[in-house]
Motif scaffolding. Structure first.
Motif, PDB file in Angstrom:
ATOM      1  N   LEU A   1       4.919  -0.887  25.625  1.00 44.94           N
ATOM      2  CA  LEU A   1       4.582  -1.269  24.185  1.00 44.94           C
ATOM      3  C   LEU A   1       5.501  -1.822  22.994  1.00 44.94           C
ATOM      4  CD1 LEU A   1       2.325  -1.666  22.239  1.00 44.94           C
ATOM      5  CD2 LEU A   1       2.418   0.402  21.001  1.00 44.94           C
ATOM      6  N   PHE A   2       5.839  -3.174  23.088  1.00 40.76           N
ATOM      7  CA  PHE A   2       7.607  -3.944  22.496  1.00 40.76           C
ATOM      8  C   PHE A   2       7.144  -3.543  21.279  1.00 40.76           C
ATOM      9  CE2 PHE A   2       6.885  -5.368  26.952  1.00 40.76           C
ATOM     10  CZ  PHE A   2       7.856  -5.806  27.079  1.00 40.76           C
TER      11      PHE A   2
ATOM     12  N   GLN B   1      13.086   2.393  12.784  1.00 40.10           N
ATOM     13  CA  GLN B   1      10.995   2.872  12.643  1.00 40.10           C
ATOM     14  C   GLN B   1      11.370   3.085  11.212  1.00 40.10           C
ATOM     15  OE1 GLN B   1       9.430   4.233  14.140  1.00 40.10           O
ATOM     16  NE2 GLN B   1       9.999   4.431  16.274  1.00 40.10           N
ATOM     17  N   PHE B   2      10.177   1.793  10.877  1.00 42.42           N
ATOM     18  CA  PHE B   2       9.919   1.481   9.752  1.00 42.42           C
ATOM     19  C   PHE B   2       8.702   2.700   9.069  1.00 42.42           C
ATOM     20  CE2 PHE B   2      12.478  -1.861  11.118  1.00 42.42           C
ATOM     21  CZ  PHE B   2      13.862  -1.340  10.177  1.00 42.42           C
ATOM     22  N   LEU B   3       8.238   1.905   7.984  1.00 45.14           N
ATOM     23  CA  LEU B   3       6.474   3.004   7.838  1.00 45.14           C
ATOM     24  C   LEU B   3       5.412   1.945   8.275  1.00 45.14           C
ATOM     25  CD1 LEU B   3       7.436   4.652   4.116  1.00 45.14           C
ATOM     26  CD2 LEU B   3       6.534   5.757   6.758  1.00 45.14           C
ATOM     27  N   SER B   4       5.472   0.932   7.984  1.00 42.80           N
ATOM     28  CA  SER B   4       4.994  -0.121   8.846  1.00 42.80           C
ATOM     29  C   SER B   4       5.511  -1.247   9.901  1.00 42.80           C
ATOM     30  CB  SER B   4       4.412  -0.666   7.556  1.00 42.80           C
ATOM     31  OG  SER B   4       3.470  -2.082   8.280  1.00 42.80           O
ATOM     32  N   ASP B   5       4.716  -1.565  10.517  1.00 41.58           N
ATOM     33  CA  ASP B   5       5.722  -2.102  11.864  1.00 41.58           C
ATOM     34  C   ASP B   5       4.943  -3.092  12.294  1.00 41.58           C
ATOM     35  OD1 ASP B   5       7.677  -3.368  12.869  1.00 41.58           O
ATOM     36  OD2 ASP B   5       8.892  -1.877  13.490  1.00 41.58           O
ATOM     37  N   THR B   6       5.203  -3.712  13.492  1.00 46.22           N
ATOM     38  CA  THR B   6       4.444  -4.571  14.772  1.00 46.22           C
ATOM     39  C   THR B   6       5.104  -3.927  15.550  1.00 46.22           C
ATOM     40  OG1 THR B   6       4.692  -6.455  13.197  1.00 46.22           O
ATOM     41  CG2 THR B   6       3.783  -6.532  15.558  1.00 46.22           C
ATOM     42  N   ARG B   7       3.956  -3.577  16.725  1.00 44.59           N
ATOM     43  CA  ARG B   7       3.801  -3.568  18.357  1.00 44.59           C
ATOM     44  C   ARG B   7       3.545  -4.880  18.747  1.00 44.59           C
ATOM     45  NH1 ARG B   7       7.187  -1.132  16.045  1.00 44.59           N
ATOM     46  NH2 ARG B   7       7.901   1.137  16.277  1.00 44.59           N
ATOM     47  N   TYR B   8       3.344  -4.435  20.514  1.00 45.00           N
ATOM     48  CA  TYR B   8       3.621  -5.862  20.533  1.00 45.00           C
ATOM     49  C   TYR B   8       2.895  -5.687  22.428  1.00 45.00           C
ATOM     50  CZ  TYR B   8       5.957  -8.621  17.625  1.00 45.00           C
ATOM     51  OH  TYR B   8       6.152  -8.798  16.100  1.00 45.00           O
ATOM     52  N   LEU B   9       1.729  -6.552  22.546  1.00 44.84           N
ATOM     53  CA  LEU B   9       1.290  -6.047  23.743  1.00 44.84           C
ATOM     54  C   LEU B   9       1.548  -7.799  24.669  1.00 44.84           C
ATOM     55  CD1 LEU B   9      -2.032  -4.535  23.963  1.00 44.84           C
ATOM     56  CD2 LEU B   9       0.105  -3.215  25.148  1.00 44.84           C
ATOM     57  N   ILE B  10       3.116  -7.641  25.651  1.00 41.50           N
ATOM     58  CA  ILE B  10       2.938  -8.664  26.397  1.00 41.50           C
ATOM     59  C   ILE B  10       3.232  -8.670  27.790  1.00 41.50           C
ATOM     60  CG2 ILE B  10       4.966 -10.099  26.911  1.00 41.50           C
ATOM     61  CD1 ILE B  10       6.648  -9.161  24.920  1.00 41.50           C
TER      62      ILE B  10
ATOM     63  N   PRO C   1       4.796   4.903  17.953  1.00 39.72           N
ATOM     64  CA  PRO C   1       4.865   4.702  19.006  1.00 39.72           C
ATOM     65  C   PRO C   1       5.365   3.608  19.633  1.00 39.72           C
ATOM     66  CG  PRO C   1       3.404   5.930  18.891  1.00 39.72           C
ATOM     67  CD  PRO C   1       3.010   5.156  17.389  1.00 39.72           C
ATOM     68  N   SER C   2       6.322   3.021  20.483  1.00 41.41           N
ATOM     69  CA  SER C   2       6.882   2.272  21.487  1.00 41.41           C
ATOM     70  C   SER C   2       7.602   2.817  23.083  1.00 41.41           C
ATOM     71  CB  SER C   2       7.706   1.257  20.742  1.00 41.41           C
ATOM     72  OG  SER C   2       9.034   1.924  20.847  1.00 41.41           O
ATOM     73  N   GLY C   3       6.672   1.968  23.619  1.00 39.80           N
ATOM     74  CA  GLY C   3       7.793   3.176  25.127  1.00 39.80           C
ATOM     75  C   GLY C   3       6.456   2.564  26.320  1.00 39.80           C
ATOM     76  N   GLN C   4       6.844   3.338  26.659  1.00 39.39           N
ATOM     77  CA  GLN C   4       5.744   2.784  28.240  1.00 39.39           C
ATOM     78  C   GLN C   4       4.042   3.349  28.340  1.00 39.39           C
ATOM     79  OE1 GLN C   4       8.667   2.092  31.069  1.00 39.39           O
ATOM     80  NE2 GLN C   4       6.674   2.177  31.534  1.00 39.39           N
ATOM     81  N   ILE C   5       3.409   1.862  28.737  1.00 36.51           N
ATOM     82  CA  ILE C   5       1.905   2.334  28.700  1.00 36.51           C
ATOM     83  C   ILE C   5       1.540   3.380  29.489  1.00 36.51           C
ATOM     84  CG2 ILE C   5      -0.201   1.220  28.119  1.00 36.51           C
ATOM     85  CD1 ILE C   5       1.523  -0.832  26.871  1.00 36.51           C
ATOM     86  N   PRO C   6       1.051   4.342  30.370  1.00 38.69           N
ATOM     87  CA  PRO C   6       0.367   5.258  31.202  1.00 38.69           C
ATOM     88  C   PRO C   6      -0.812   4.173  31.231  1.00 38.69           C
ATOM     89  CG  PRO C   6       0.084   6.237  29.007  1.00 38.69           C
ATOM     90  CD  PRO C   6       0.119   4.756  28.553  1.00 38.69           C
TER      91      PRO C   6
END
Length: 391
Positions: free
Chosen positions: A147-148, A189-198, A114-119
């Motif tokens: 979540l970027f 979309q990849f099986l392994s990736d990075t997400r970022y809290l900024i 997932p990426s997108g809006q954080i509740p």
């Protein structure tokens, strides 16, 4: 005699030329006082260009120095990054040191990451944990409610500078951050990736930024341990169906580099775990094939995975070179060690140079097989899983 004019594409502006001169002077400085003098001159010009949106001047000067003066290039790059991710803002007569931060998360999943809006509830919990375990007691904190993915990070130094200032003002005034996502690209979309809290922190000028700056015995290692322990449960609802590993929040550019470095071994381990789960076979039933892929120079290593009793390649991992790494860096030794720790017993390392090629149809990287041929990675049909690339 009249001279032929040089192509305008080779020219750079007066500001870009001045950046190069100041960076060269800084790189050749002989003492701390002279460093401070040149750093001030260079920082003032960089900040002026960032404020005016002069991205082309910054990049043109970096490109020129990359070819002509490596030390000056590094000085300029460090200064641009520092000016883009930090500043001093004044509110009601109080100066605040503002820092754009990034808290990366490594994740892998057989499903979509997932990426997108954080509740709002999750965002508030994350702010509490970051404030308690990562940032100093004096820090005012703002976190973007998104979540970027890597595709959605700021594209330029100017974009980064603007984000830093927007979030910094929100931190000083304790305002919620509602991020405009309308212009963000879709996430690959990849099986392994990075997400970022900024986010950004703002502290009274000269006060500590991080917990490990406060002199009470907290170290980076202990802060990371607490962030994982206390922050991890807050992240779980954002990463449903994923295995994930939080990394320590840090200054924006440093955190990006840390994530790039950490994502390589993480992807390798995730690849082995994914294949074991998908195929229902132990790691020792797999073979890993390692090859070096060149364009004008060595660009990356690619690792193909397949069964030990076949030439087929089921899956692949790209291991890009980062920073100063080159042919003399023992990347292959590191990769072999990680593979063996993951349970792979048969590892083939090719000594040949592979061309930097991708699939003409889908654009996916080609991976080396045991015969030394670059091939497309394809999972067997009975797995009922799509072929994807781990990055």
């Amino acid at each position: 005699m009249k001279r032929n004019r040089l192509s305008s594409r080779k020219r750079i502006s007066a500001d870009a030329t001045e950046l190069g001169r100041l960076a060269t002077c800084l790189s050749e400085s002989g003492g701390k006082l002279e460093d401070i003098y040149w750093e001030k001159q260079l920082s003032d010009l960089v900040c002026h260009l960032l404020k005016n949106g002069a991205e082309d001047d910054l990049n043109a000067s970096l490109d020129r120095l990359f070819d002509s003066h490596a030390a000056a290039h590094d000085c300029l790059a460090d200064t641009i990054e520092a000016c883009a991710e930090s500043c001093v803002l004044t509110q009601d007569g109080q100066d605040y040191d503002v820092l754009l931060f990034n808290a990366p998360l490594l994740a892998w999943s057989r499903f979509s990451i997932p990426s997108g809006q954080i509740p709002k509830s999750s965002l508030q919990s994350l702010k509490v944990q970051l404030g308690a375990h990562v940032f100093s007691a004096d820090a005012h904190l703002a976190v973007a409610d998104y979540l970027f993915s890597p595709d959605q990070l700021p594209r330029s130094f100017v974009d980064t500078w603007q984000l830093m200032r927007d979030l910094g003002k929100a931190a000083i005034n304790d305002l919620p951050v509602q991020f405009d996502v309308s212009s963000l690209p879709e996430t690959n979309q990849f099986l392994s990736d990075t997400r970022y809290l900024i986010g950004a922190i703002a502290v009274p000028h000269g006060k500590p930024l991080f917990r490990w700056n406060e002199g009470d015995g907290v170290t980076r290692e202990s802060a990371l341990k607490e962030w994982i322990k206390q922050g991890g449960p807050c992240l779980e609802p954002l990463l449903t169906g994923c295995a994930f590993q939080p990394l320590l929040a840090d200054a924006y550019h440093a955190a990006c580099r840390t994530a790039d470095m950490a994502s390589r071994p993480y992807s390798l381990r995730a690849s082995v775990a994914f294949l074991q789960t998908t195929l229902g076979q132990p790691a020792e039933s797999l073979r890993a094939v390692v090859g070096a892929f060149y364009d004008k120079r060595l660009e990356e290593y690619r690792i193909g995975f397949g069964p030990r009793d076949s030439e087929a390649i089921y899956h692949g991992v790209v291991w890009p070179l980062l920073g100063t790494e080159d042919e003399n860096t023992d990347v292959v030794g590191e990769v072999e060690t990680l593979l063996r720790e993951s349970g792979i017993k048969e590892i083939v390392v090719h000594s040949q140079q592979f061309p930097f090629e991708f699939c003409d149809d889908c654009g996916a990287p080609l991976y080396p097989n045991v015969e030394g041929e670059p091939v497309h990675a394809e999972l067997p049909e009975q797995s009922n899983s799509p072929s994807q690339t781990l990055h």
